[in-house]
Design a protein around this motif. Sequence first.
Motif, short mmCIF file in Angstrom:
data_model
loop_
_atom_site.label_atom_id
_atom_site.label_comp_id
_atom_site.label_asym_id
_atom_site.label_seq_id
_atom_site.Cartn_x
_atom_site.Cartn_y
_atom_site.Cartn_z
N LEU A 100 -11.41 19.39 -41.17
CA LEU A 100 -11.88 19.51 -39.78
C LEU A 100 -11.46 20.84 -39.16
O LEU A 100 -12.16 21.37 -38.29
N ALA A 101 -10.31 21.39 -39.58
CA ALA A 101 -9.85 22.65 -39.02
C ALA A 101 -10.91 23.75 -39.23
O ALA A 101 -11.16 24.56 -38.35
N ALA A 131 -13.64 27.86 -32.04
CA ALA A 131 -12.45 27.34 -31.34
C ALA A 131 -11.18 27.94 -31.95
O ALA A 131 -11.12 28.14 -33.17
N PRO A 132 -10.18 28.26 -31.14
CA PRO A 132 -8.94 28.84 -31.68
C PRO A 132 -8.16 27.84 -32.54
O PRO A 132 -8.35 26.62 -32.43
N GLY A 164 8.22 32.07 -30.41
CA GLY A 164 7.42 32.38 -31.60
C GLY A 164 6.34 31.36 -31.93
O GLY A 164 5.67 31.46 -32.96
N ALA A 165 6.14 30.36 -31.07
CA ALA A 165 5.13 29.33 -31.34
C ALA A 165 3.74 29.88 -31.03
O ALA A 165 3.56 30.61 -30.06
N PRO A 166 2.73 29.52 -31.85
CA PRO A 166 1.37 30.01 -31.60
C PRO A 166 0.76 29.43 -30.32
O PRO A 166 1.20 28.39 -29.82
N GLU A 167 -0.27 30.11 -29.81
CA GLU A 167 -1.01 29.63 -28.64
C GLU A 167 -1.44 28.18 -28.85
O GLU A 167 -1.74 27.78 -29.97
N PRO A 178 -15.14 30.13 -25.69
CA PRO A 178 -16.33 30.93 -26.01
C PRO A 178 -16.83 30.55 -27.41
O PRO A 178 -16.23 30.93 -28.41
N LEU A 179 -17.91 29.78 -27.48
CA LEU A 179 -18.38 29.21 -28.75
C LEU A 179 -19.39 30.11 -29.46
O LEU A 179 -20.05 30.94 -28.83
N THR A 180 -19.53 29.90 -30.77
CA THR A 180 -20.50 30.66 -31.57
C THR A 180 -21.88 29.99 -31.54
O THR A 180 -22.82 30.50 -32.15
N ARG A 181 -22.00 28.84 -30.89
CA ARG A 181 -23.28 28.15 -30.78
C ARG A 181 -23.28 27.32 -29.49
O ARG A 181 -22.28 27.26 -28.81
#
Lengths: 223, 223
Positions: free
Chosen positions: A21-22, A30-31, B29-32, A74-77
Amino acid sequence: MTAPQVVVFDVNETLSDMAPLAARFRDVGAPELTDRVWFASLLRDAFALTAAGGTERFATFATAGLRSILAGVPLTRELDAAVEHVMSGFTALDVHPDVPGGVRALKQSGRRLVTLSNGSAGVAERLLSTAGIRDEFEHLLSVEDAGVWKPAPGSYAYAARTCGVQPADMILVAVHPWDIDGANRAGLATAWINRDGRPYPEYFTAPTHTIAELPELADRLAA
Amino acid sequence: MTAPQVVVFDVNETLSDMAPLAARFRDVGAPELTDRVWFASLLRDAFALTAAGGTERFATFATAGLRSILAGVPLTRELDAAVEHVMSGFTALDVHPDVPGGVRALKQSGRRLVTLSNGSAGVAERLLSTAGIRDEFEHLLSVEDAGVWKPAPGSYAYAARTCGVQPADMILVAVHPWDIDGANRAGLATAWINRDGRPYPEYFTAPTHTIAELPELADRLAA
């Protein structure tokens, strides 16, 4: 064969590997960690509704939660397409590599196997059929038929009733400490699968057994 | 003055601005998004325990959850020091800019004001004293004294009992839809503060009032 007679498996993350899923979240722009925010928030809201006395289908929380989280990105679709891309990934997951062997060993020990999911029975049906282990299971149960989600006691009582046994005749197998705690409070034995070596939270009641992979369980129960 | 007589405020995120916590997570140091994973997971586990019939202090979930999440991250300092850095930020938050004016307007309308938090009363005491509005509140209540967390019905019933009123004489003010839903099911009126324009989840019962900032509420209740 020693007790427990019935092995009750959680489904999402316990049997299915959600790691792919990541990549679906990355695909839509998504980040990193958005998948974890989404799944934790989905369960947070579902458990809140359970604590308040309500209930709703898993897919409703999943889709609405995803839409809310992706709306700020900000999505790619298009948003609808992004939601569809992630959700279709959710219903196309495979089982973890240790699952088929572990399930067959438990079945061969003479135990009855069932699933009990907060998701739909259809998701479990597809997952286990694809893995070639559907026929090892006697029932694929969903809390949709219990009227209340795990980890509320009524969900485990529903499974015991359906199987015609007492809670003490069952063992709940799950990766989620909250499920172990709920099952334990409802009178079941428990087996926590800790595939990534994390600490067990101090605020939940402890599992009966802790295993790194599912095949260990049949040996533990035979001992 | 029209009903409701008693305004019940949630504390974390509703009165306090948790945005500065993101910087604390960056410092170690943790990611967003780690802050969001942490807070959603904390509430997920606390609500699960509530649904299963247990209870535990907020600080226990917060600290243990933080330790678990940060254990998997390459940190800029020792784990204990990182946990301490984030937790000390949590107890040093300020109120949102719209809070003091909104609180005073409600008080001046003749209503009784209380807080009801899943956290400790001490956190609310410090937060409101620092903001100079502690004396506007009659009680600072914690679910620690209710024996059950929000959004379980017993938490709101505890607040009503302590204030000597019926649930229908109270209005719950919160940013969290799960709190609005629980209060509504328990018989209170509700006001949802939606500071960032998000959609309200379809799976929760709807708020009586939706406002963008707290000062709007006194006008709404006078109308």
